[in-house]
Design a protein around this motif. Structure first.
Motif, mmCIF file in Angstrom:
data_model
loop_
_atom_site.group_PDB
_atom_site.id
_atom_site.type_symbol
_atom_site.label_atom_id
_atom_site.label_comp_id
_atom_site.label_asym_id
_atom_site.label_seq_id
_atom_site.Cartn_x
_atom_site.Cartn_y
_atom_site.Cartn_z
ATOM 1 N N HIS A 1 -6.957 9.955 -3.188
ATOM 2 C CA HIS A 1 -6.941 10.027 -1.729
ATOM 3 C C HIS A 1 -8.120 10.849 -1.226
ATOM 4 O O HIS A 1 -8.444 11.904 -1.791
ATOM 5 C CB HIS A 1 -5.650 10.666 -1.225
ATOM 6 N N LEU B 1 -7.589 5.646 -1.290
ATOM 7 C CA LEU B 1 -7.056 5.525 0.060
ATOM 8 C C LEU B 1 -7.562 6.679 0.919
ATOM 9 O O LEU B 1 -7.767 7.793 0.429
ATOM 10 C CB LEU B 1 -5.526 5.546 0.061
ATOM 11 N N THR C 1 -3.687 6.603 -8.104
ATOM 12 C CA THR C 1 -4.357 6.463 -6.812
ATOM 13 C C THR C 1 -5.001 7.778 -6.390
ATOM 14 O O THR C 1 -4.409 8.849 -6.537
ATOM 15 C CB THR C 1 -3.363 5.989 -5.740
ATOM 16 N N ALA D 1 -2.492 11.541 -5.995
ATOM 17 C CA ALA D 1 -1.350 11.276 -5.113
ATOM 18 C C ALA D 1 -0.388 12.455 -5.059
ATOM 19 O O ALA D 1 0.220 12.734 -4.013
ATOM 20 C CB ALA D 1 -0.625 10.016 -5.586
ATOM 21 N N ALA E 1 -6.492 9.201 3.911
ATOM 22 C CA ALA E 1 -5.247 9.734 4.467
ATOM 23 C C ALA E 1 -5.580 10.740 5.564
ATOM 24 O O ALA E 1 -6.396 11.645 5.360
ATOM 25 C CB ALA E 1 -4.424 10.409 3.368
ATOM 26 N N VAL F 1 1.517 12.066 6.522
ATOM 27 C CA VAL F 1 0.275 11.305 6.692
ATOM 28 C C VAL F 1 0.429 10.432 7.931
ATOM 29 O O VAL F 1 1.290 9.559 7.985
ATOM 30 C CB VAL F 1 -0.021 10.446 5.448
ATOM 31 N N PHE G 1 -6.843 1.653 3.108
ATOM 32 C CA PHE G 1 -7.444 1.361 1.810
ATOM 33 C C PHE G 1 -8.954 1.402 1.952
ATOM 34 O O PHE G 1 -9.539 0.696 2.777
ATOM 35 C CB PHE G 1 -6.990 -0.025 1.349
ATOM 36 N N TYR H 1 0.809 -1.212 0.000
ATOM 37 C CA TYR H 1 0.000 0.000 0.000
ATOM 38 C C TYR H 1 0.847 1.269 0.000
ATOM 39 O O TYR H 1 0.364 2.336 -0.381
ATOM 40 C CB TYR H 1 -0.992 -0.035 1.156
ATOM 41 N N ALA H 2 2.078 1.167 0.404
ATOM 42 C CA ALA H 2 2.970 2.321 0.254
ATOM 43 C C ALA H 2 3.205 2.609 -1.226
ATOM 44 O O ALA H 2 3.224 3.759 -1.668
ATOM 45 C CB ALA H 2 4.293 2.060 0.962
ATOM 46 N N ARG I 1 -3.100 5.900 7.184
ATOM 47 C CA ARG I 1 -3.541 5.677 5.807
ATOM 48 C C ARG I 1 -4.272 4.336 5.749
ATOM 49 O O ARG I 1 -3.842 3.369 6.374
ATOM 50 C CB ARG I 1 -2.351 5.695 4.848
ATOM 51 N N ALA J 1 -0.041 4.012 -2.685
ATOM 52 C CA ALA J 1 -0.252 5.402 -2.277
ATOM 53 C C ALA J 1 0.499 6.381 -3.168
ATOM 54 O O ALA J 1 0.047 7.499 -3.409
ATOM 55 C CB ALA J 1 0.163 5.584 -0.822
#
Length: 308
Positions: free
Chosen positions: A37, A83, A35, A60, A85, A68, A73, A26-27, A71, A30
């Protein structure tokens, strides 16, 4: 009852994609340019201003350089990962100076609707989940530090092996009627002249119907017979589910608990209609359309009854 589009936080177009929570970097997700947010800071959401309408979905790149602190999903929207955040509350105050952003609280968003209707539910989902992480940093079983798991859908304790899951608190909110009159109350924190449905949390081991009956008996001294479920509404303050019902009053004499209510009274249908339409001679009103109470009251004025 069909869920009205005006009902705040109830429309969420996201595919929650539960199967994806077990695996995935997920890093890396992100940082991917595709992606999106949903950004929460304190009690506010950070929205991206557009030429015609704002959006709760930030690319992103807008989070580059931001710290952040949580975080998670949330799911996918049109195939793109989304995601949640969380930024420090103080950072949200600083971002108010950025004219490309709109930083505002979720109640204002639900009323003023600066974003598309389908994004308001996304904001409720993100705020409830991210604030749960913020409040559950330690294990309730042994007190050790917990860490996020399942892409933020769980917190695990390495010390004792306990798994902690996000909670939602069920709340019954009910319009109680007897013939052509309904029971409305107000608390001192309400807007001046505003009357609404009674409400209260469901107790452990209690059914929805019994919660309706108990709360009305405790707050107004009225026994309730039949209870009819109507609709529900997520309420991210901090994380409740409002369960809207109509109830049949079995008596009329009120015994008000003034520790809970400032006032409660029976209103005839014609007067309630005037309150809904903001034409009441005394200036009395009902809650706005973003609140489930508004739609319960509207349904009753239009002829719905606890008996179906």
């Amino acid at each position: 009852m069909t869920r009205p589009l005006e009902l705040g936080f109830a429309v969420n177009l996201l595919d929650r994609s539960g199967a994806e929570r077990e695996e995935g970097d997920y890093a890396q997700i992100a940082a991917h340019p595709d992606t999106l947010h949903v950004v929460i800071s304190g009690e506010s959401a950070v929205l991206l201003n557009g030429s015609e309408q704002a959006t709760a979905l930030l690319p992103a790149a807008r989070l580059a350089g931001e710290t952040v602190i949580e975080r998670t999903f949330l799911g996918r929207l049109d195939g793109r990962p989304v995601l949640g955040a969380l930024l420090e509350a103080a950072r949200g105050q600083e971002l108010k100076d950025d004219l490309s952003l709109l930083v505002t609280d979720l109640r204002s968003i639900a009323i003023e609707r600066p974003v598309p209707a389908g994004e308001i539910g996304l904001l409720a989902q993100a705020k409830s989940l991210l604030h749960w992480h913020l409040r559950r940093r330690h294990c309730a079983n042994c007190g050790a530090r917990t860490s996020p798991a399942q892409a933020g859908q769980r917190r695990d304790c390495a010390a004792c092996g306990a798994q902690h899951f996000p909670r939602t608190d069920p709340v019954t909110i009910m319009l109680v009627a007897r013939g052509d009159h309904c029971l409305l109350g107000r608390q001192s924190r309400f807007v001046q002249g505003s009357y609404s449905c009674l409400a209260g949390f469901v107790s452990p081991g209690e059914t929805i119907e019994d919660a309706v009956r108990r709360e009305v008996r405790e707050e107004a001294g009225i026994r309730v017979g039949k209870v009819r479920y109507m609709l529900s509404q997520p309420w991210p303050f901090p994380s409740s589910l409002m369960i809207g019902c109509l109830g049949e009053a079995l008596e009329e004499t009120l015994t008000i608990d003034f520790d809970e209510l400032e006032d409660a009274r029976w209103f005839p249908r014609e007067e309630v209609a005037a309150m809904l339409e903001r034409r009441h001679e005394g200036g009395l009103i009902t809650p706005p359309q973003m609140a489930i109470a508004h739609h319960l009251i509207r349904a009753w004025v239009d002829g719905a009854s606890p008996t179906g």
